[in-house]
Design a protein around this motif. Structure first.
Motif, PDB file in Angstrom:
ATOM      1  N   SER A  54     100.544  53.963  89.251  1.00  0.00           N
ATOM      2  CA  SER A  54     100.812  55.369  89.897  1.00  0.00           C
ATOM      3  C   SER A  54     101.371  55.419  91.151  1.00  0.00           C
ATOM      4  O   SER A  54     102.150  55.804  91.728  1.00  0.00           O
ATOM      5  CB  SER A  54      99.549  56.018  89.906  1.00  0.00           C
ATOM      6  OG  SER A  54      99.511  57.306  90.635  1.00  0.00           O
ATOM      7  N   ILE A  55     100.705  54.328  92.084  1.00  0.00           N
ATOM      8  CA  ILE A  55     101.150  53.834  93.539  1.00  0.00           C
ATOM      9  C   ILE A  55     102.603  53.083  93.582  1.00  0.00           C
ATOM     10  O   ILE A  55     103.229  53.673  94.513  1.00  0.00           O
ATOM     11  CB  ILE A  55      99.963  53.008  94.276  1.00  0.00           C
ATOM     12  CG1 ILE A  55      98.773  53.784  94.322  1.00  0.00           C
ATOM     13  CG2 ILE A  55     100.515  52.356  95.461  1.00  0.00           C
ATOM     14  CD1 ILE A  55      97.530  52.756  94.837  1.00  0.00           C
ATOM     15  N   GLU A  56     102.814  52.592  92.460  1.00  0.00           N
ATOM     16  CA  GLU A  56     104.086  51.890  92.679  1.00  0.00           C
ATOM     17  C   GLU A  56     105.285  52.956  92.330  1.00  0.00           C
ATOM     18  O   GLU A  56     106.209  53.064  92.887  1.00  0.00           O
ATOM     19  CB  GLU A  56     104.347  50.866  91.703  1.00  0.00           C
ATOM     20  CG  GLU A  56     105.545  50.021  91.717  1.00  0.00           C
ATOM     21  CD  GLU A  56     105.440  48.941  90.720  1.00  0.00           C
ATOM     22  OE1 GLU A  56     106.552  47.967  90.883  1.00  0.00           O
ATOM     23  OE2 GLU A  56     104.831  48.932  89.758  1.00  0.00           O
ATOM     24  N   ALA A  57     105.023  53.886  91.449  1.00  0.00           N
ATOM     25  CA  ALA A  57     105.781  54.962  90.981  1.00  0.00           C
ATOM     26  C   ALA A  57     105.897  56.174  92.341  1.00  0.00           C
ATOM     27  O   ALA A  57     107.112  56.885  92.436  1.00  0.00           O
ATOM     28  CB  ALA A  57     105.442  55.415  89.663  1.00  0.00           C
ATOM     29  N   HIS A  58     104.893  56.579  92.655  1.00  0.00           N
ATOM     30  CA  HIS A  58     104.948  57.864  93.528  1.00  0.00           C
ATOM     31  C   HIS A  58     104.304  57.419  94.786  1.00  0.00           C
ATOM     32  O   HIS A  58     104.262  58.546  95.691  1.00  0.00           O
ATOM     33  CB  HIS A  58     103.761  58.760  92.936  1.00  0.00           C
ATOM     34  CG  HIS A  58     104.012  59.085  91.522  1.00  0.00           C
ATOM     35  ND1 HIS A  58     105.418  59.734  90.907  1.00  0.00           N
ATOM     36  CD2 HIS A  58     103.352  58.759  90.362  1.00  0.00           C
ATOM     37  CE1 HIS A  58     105.211  59.703  89.783  1.00  0.00           C
ATOM     38  NE2 HIS A  58     104.163  59.191  89.275  1.00  0.00           N
ATOM     39  N   GLY A  59     103.776  56.267  95.472  1.00  0.00           N
ATOM     40  CA  GLY A  59     103.361  56.058  96.474  1.00  0.00           C
ATOM     41  C   GLY A  59     101.937  56.193  96.671  1.00  0.00           C
ATOM     42  O   GLY A  59     101.416  56.841  95.826  1.00  0.00           O
ATOM     43  N   MET A  60     100.984  56.042  97.641  1.00  0.00           N
ATOM     44  CA  MET A  60      99.759  56.028  97.763  1.00  0.00           C
ATOM     45  C   MET A  60      99.500  57.500  98.345  1.00  0.00           C
ATOM     46  O   MET A  60      99.835  57.705  99.729  1.00  0.00           O
ATOM     47  CB  MET A  60      99.174  55.010  98.502  1.00  0.00           C
ATOM     48  CG  MET A  60      97.601  55.015  98.705  1.00  0.00           C
ATOM     49  SD  MET A  60      96.907  53.646  99.381  1.00  0.00           S
ATOM     50  CE  MET A  60      97.032  54.076 100.955  1.00  0.00           C
ATOM     51  N   ARG A  61      99.071  58.381  97.660  1.00  0.00           N
ATOM     52  CA  ARG A  61      98.977  59.796  98.593  1.00  0.00           C
ATOM     53  C   ARG A  61      97.852  59.958  99.104  1.00  0.00           C
ATOM     54  O   ARG A  61      97.640  61.007  99.761  1.00  0.00           O
ATOM     55  CB  ARG A  61      98.900  60.727  97.044  1.00  0.00           C
ATOM     56  CG  ARG A  61     100.108  60.698  96.439  1.00  0.00           C
ATOM     57  CD  ARG A  61      99.927  61.414  95.091  1.00  0.00           C
ATOM     58  NE  ARG A  61     101.405  61.424  94.198  1.00  0.00           N
ATOM     59  CZ  ARG A  61     101.274  61.829  93.134  1.00  0.00           C
ATOM     60  NH1 ARG A  61     100.555  62.357  92.435  1.00  0.00           N
ATOM     61  NH2 ARG A  61     102.568  62.035  92.274  1.00  0.00           N
ATOM     62  N   LEU A  62      96.625  59.261  99.180  1.00  0.00           N
ATOM     63  CA  LEU A  62      95.529  59.249  99.895  1.00  0.00           C
ATOM     64  C   LEU A  62      95.113  57.936 100.619  1.00  0.00           C
ATOM     65  O   LEU A  62      95.222  56.975 100.058  1.00  0.00           O
ATOM     66  CB  LEU A  62      94.271  59.428  98.900  1.00  0.00           C
ATOM     67  CG  LEU A  62      93.000  59.724  99.542  1.00  0.00           C
ATOM     68  CD1 LEU A  62      92.968  61.145 100.234  1.00  0.00           C
ATOM     69  CD2 LEU A  62      91.837  59.676  98.533  1.00  0.00           C
ATOM     70  N   ASN A 122      93.095  47.070  96.684  1.00  0.00           N
ATOM     71  CA  ASN A 122      93.210  45.978  95.790  1.00  0.00           C
ATOM     72  C   ASN A 122      94.702  46.174  95.035  1.00  0.00           C
ATOM     73  O   ASN A 122      95.364  45.206  94.722  1.00  0.00           O
ATOM     74  CB  ASN A 122      92.250  45.718  95.147  1.00  0.00           C
ATOM     75  CG  ASN A 122      91.276  44.937  95.554  1.00  0.00           C
ATOM     76  OD1 ASN A 122      91.333  43.546  95.653  1.00  0.00           O
ATOM     77  ND2 ASN A 122      89.965  45.647  96.189  1.00  0.00           N
ATOM     78  N   ALA A 123      95.073  47.463  94.852  1.00  0.00           N
ATOM     79  CA  ALA A 123      96.125  48.011  94.102  1.00  0.00           C
ATOM     80  C   ALA A 123      97.602  47.515  94.867  1.00  0.00           C
ATOM     81  O   ALA A 123      98.265  46.861  94.467  1.00  0.00           O
ATOM     82  CB  ALA A 123      96.048  49.225  93.661  1.00  0.00           C
ATOM     83  N   VAL A 124      97.193  47.876  96.246  1.00  0.00           N
ATOM     84  CA  VAL A 124      98.480  47.418  97.340  1.00  0.00           C
ATOM     85  C   VAL A 124      98.561  46.182  97.316  1.00  0.00           C
ATOM     86  O   VAL A 124      99.834  45.458  97.412  1.00  0.00           O
ATOM     87  CB  VAL A 124      98.390  48.565  98.363  1.00  0.00           C
ATOM     88  CG1 VAL A 124      99.415  47.971  99.484  1.00  0.00           C
ATOM     89  CG2 VAL A 124      98.266  49.917  98.069  1.00  0.00           C
ATOM     90  N   ARG A 125      97.502  45.361  97.468  1.00  0.00           N
ATOM     91  CA  ARG A 125      97.494  43.952  97.639  1.00  0.00           C
ATOM     92  C   ARG A 125      98.168  43.484  96.211  1.00  0.00           C
ATOM     93  O   ARG A 125      99.343  42.351  96.558  1.00  0.00           O
ATOM     94  CB  ARG A 125      96.125  43.329  97.933  1.00  0.00           C
ATOM     95  CG  ARG A 125      96.201  41.940  98.365  1.00  0.00           C
ATOM     96  CD  ARG A 125      94.852  41.310  98.896  1.00  0.00           C
ATOM     97  NE  ARG A 125      93.955  41.705  97.748  1.00  0.00           N
ATOM     98  CZ  ARG A 125      92.632  41.294  97.955  1.00  0.00           C
ATOM     99  NH1 ARG A 125      92.289  40.858  99.160  1.00  0.00           N
ATOM    100  NH2 ARG A 125      91.784  41.235  96.826  1.00  0.00           N
ATOM    101  N   GLU A 126      97.961  43.597  95.383  1.00  0.00           N
ATOM    102  CA  GLU A 126      98.664  43.045  94.066  1.00  0.00           C
ATOM    103  C   GLU A 126     100.111  43.392  94.072  1.00  0.00           C
ATOM    104  O   GLU A 126     100.972  42.498  93.570  1.00  0.00           O
ATOM    105  CB  GLU A 126      98.004  43.987  92.901  1.00  0.00           C
ATOM    106  CG  GLU A 126      96.443  43.157  92.397  1.00  0.00           C
ATOM    107  CD  GLU A 126      95.913  43.675  91.208  1.00  0.00           C
ATOM    108  OE1 GLU A 126      96.890  44.079  90.189  1.00  0.00           O
ATOM    109  OE2 GLU A 126      94.831  43.673  90.839  1.00  0.00           O
ATOM    110  N   LEU A 127     100.582  44.633  94.494  1.00  0.00           N
ATOM    111  CA  LEU A 127     101.856  44.968  94.472  1.00  0.00           C
ATOM    112  C   LEU A 127     102.820  44.070  95.413  1.00  0.00           C
ATOM    113  O   LEU A 127     103.820  43.926  95.560  1.00  0.00           O
ATOM    114  CB  LEU A 127     102.056  46.412  95.046  1.00  0.00           C
ATOM    115  CG  LEU A 127     101.571  47.668  93.610  1.00  0.00           C
ATOM    116  CD1 LEU A 127     101.855  48.954  94.522  1.00  0.00           C
ATOM    117  CD2 LEU A 127     102.562  47.442  92.442  1.00  0.00           C
ATOM    118  N   ALA A 128     102.034  43.909  96.546  1.00  0.00           N
ATOM    119  CA  ALA A 128     102.557  43.126  97.445  1.00  0.00           C
ATOM    120  C   ALA A 128     102.531  41.554  97.195  1.00  0.00           C
ATOM    121  O   ALA A 128     103.825  40.983  97.632  1.00  0.00           O
ATOM    122  CB  ALA A 128     101.657  43.170  98.857  1.00  0.00           C
TER     123      ALA A 128
END
Length: 368
Positions: free
Chosen positions: A108-116, A143-149
């Motif tokens: 969800s964060i990868e597709a739409h960005g982090m909304r919160l 942790n989700a953003v760190r995995e994406l990074a």
């Protein structure tokens, strides 16, 4: 006697000469007052702004004032590099992260960005940890953003949107974290009890009781009673349990009662000797000890403490039920609902709390 000097009236030629000399010795603008002279010089030295420039300056000042307000109220959004945030700067309430839920969040964060945005607090850097910020809430998002990074070269994943908080005390920070997780993704009973115990052990609260009351202040008395039961499980068996998060509400309350009734040594013994493939096998081993303790309590209902079974062969005296332990139960009803009056010399605080706990999970809808 001094001779008086005769003053002669200057002639017109004399006056003209004096005036000419005065003009030569003074500035051409000497007729202006001093303040007028200064203002005139300042006006000549500065360049007047046009209407558009003055409007732009006014907007910059308004934006600056608004930013200061947001910053003072803790609403300023920051883009902080991931390596400047320590996710373990404070004790966490969540012990497990569901893999499927994490994948869904990351997609969800990868597709739409982090909304919160996440929430951080400023901390003193040390030789062991140079991160200037500690994570307050948003552990899964971080942790989700760190995995994406780690999976992408895109520099946008090297930073994360955050709001800096300034909690008055660590207790306030932990409470904020618990509230955030309670709202967004309910903690397990064991996680709730664990955070209260650990916070008390680290000196945030005077004891576990205070930790439960402050961390879960908005919870009902029945719910806080359940949390205290699971806190006891963590205190006595947390180092040996392999699948504590899998404990169901009723099973956890039975386990806590067994601990209160003196079965700690037997429960620790069975956990230390067993090798359990899953949560069901671990519970089967615990339940064998619990059932033995419950059977013993039913055979000796007057032993005090927190009984897990009902006393045998109760009798009635009018509308009052008399138990073999000497405890009496009387039911009444008025316009506000039902009342149960409990009496008897065998009563103490522990016994009443146990009765309330038992009523709580009988009357409250189970979470599992």
């Amino acid at each position: 006697m001094a001779k008086r000097r005769k003053v002669a009236v200057p002639s017109e030629d004399d006056l003209n000469q004096i005036e000419e000399r005065f003009r030569r010795e003074t500035s051409t603008r000497s007729g202006m007052a001093p303040i007028s002279q200064i203002s005139a010089d300042a006006a000549l030295a500065s360049s007047p702004l046009d209407v558009e420039s003055r409007a732009a300056n006014a907007k910059l000042q308004a934006d600056s004032d608004a930013l200061q307000t947001l910053r003072s109220e803790g609403r300023e959004l920051l883009a902080i590099p991931l390596d400047q945030i320590d996710p373990r700067a404070m004790i966490r309430d969540r012990t497990l992260i569901n893999a499927d839920e994490m994948k869904e969040l990351k997609d969800s964060i990868e597709a739409h960005g982090m909304r919160l945005p996440i929430e951080v607090f400023r901390r003193e850097t040390t030789a062991d940890n140079a991160a200037p910020f500690g994570l307050l809430s948003g552990f899964r998002r971080y942790n989700a953003v760190r995995e994406l990074a780690s999976q992408n070269d895109d520099p946008k994943w090297q930073k994360i949107t955050a709001i800096e908080r300034d909690p008055e005390a660590l207790g306030g920070a932990i409470t904020a974290m618990v509230e955030e997780n309670e709202i967004r993704s309910n903690l397990s009973h064991f996680e709730r009890g664990r955070i209260a115990v650990v916070a008390a052990q680290q000196g945030v609260f005077a004891n576990t009781e205070e930790g439960v009351n402050k961390l879960f202040a908005v919870a009902s008395k029945a719910k806080r009673s359940k949390i205290r039961a699971f806190a006891l499980i963590f205190e006595e068996l947390g180092d040996l349990l392999i699948y504590p998060e899998a404990l169901k509400e009723r099973d956890g309350l039975r386990l806590a009662n067994a601990l209160r009734n003196g079965s700690e040594a037997d429960l620790r013994d069975v956990l230390s000797r067993g090798t359990f493939e899953n949560a069901e096998h671990e519970w089967d081993a615990l339940e064998a000890v619990i059932e033995a303790q419950e059977t013993k309590s039913r055979k000796d209902p007057a032993r005090g403490g927190r009984p897990t079974g009902f006393a045998a062969k109760p009798s009635w005296q009018g509308d009052t039920r008399v138990l073999s332990s000497g405890v009496t139960l009387r039911h009444a009803r008025d316009s506000n609902g039902h009342m149960i009056r409990i009496g008897g010399k065998a009563l103490d605080k522990d016994l009443i709390e146990s009765a309330i706990e038992h009523l709580a999970y009988l009357l409250e809808k189970p979470d599992d």
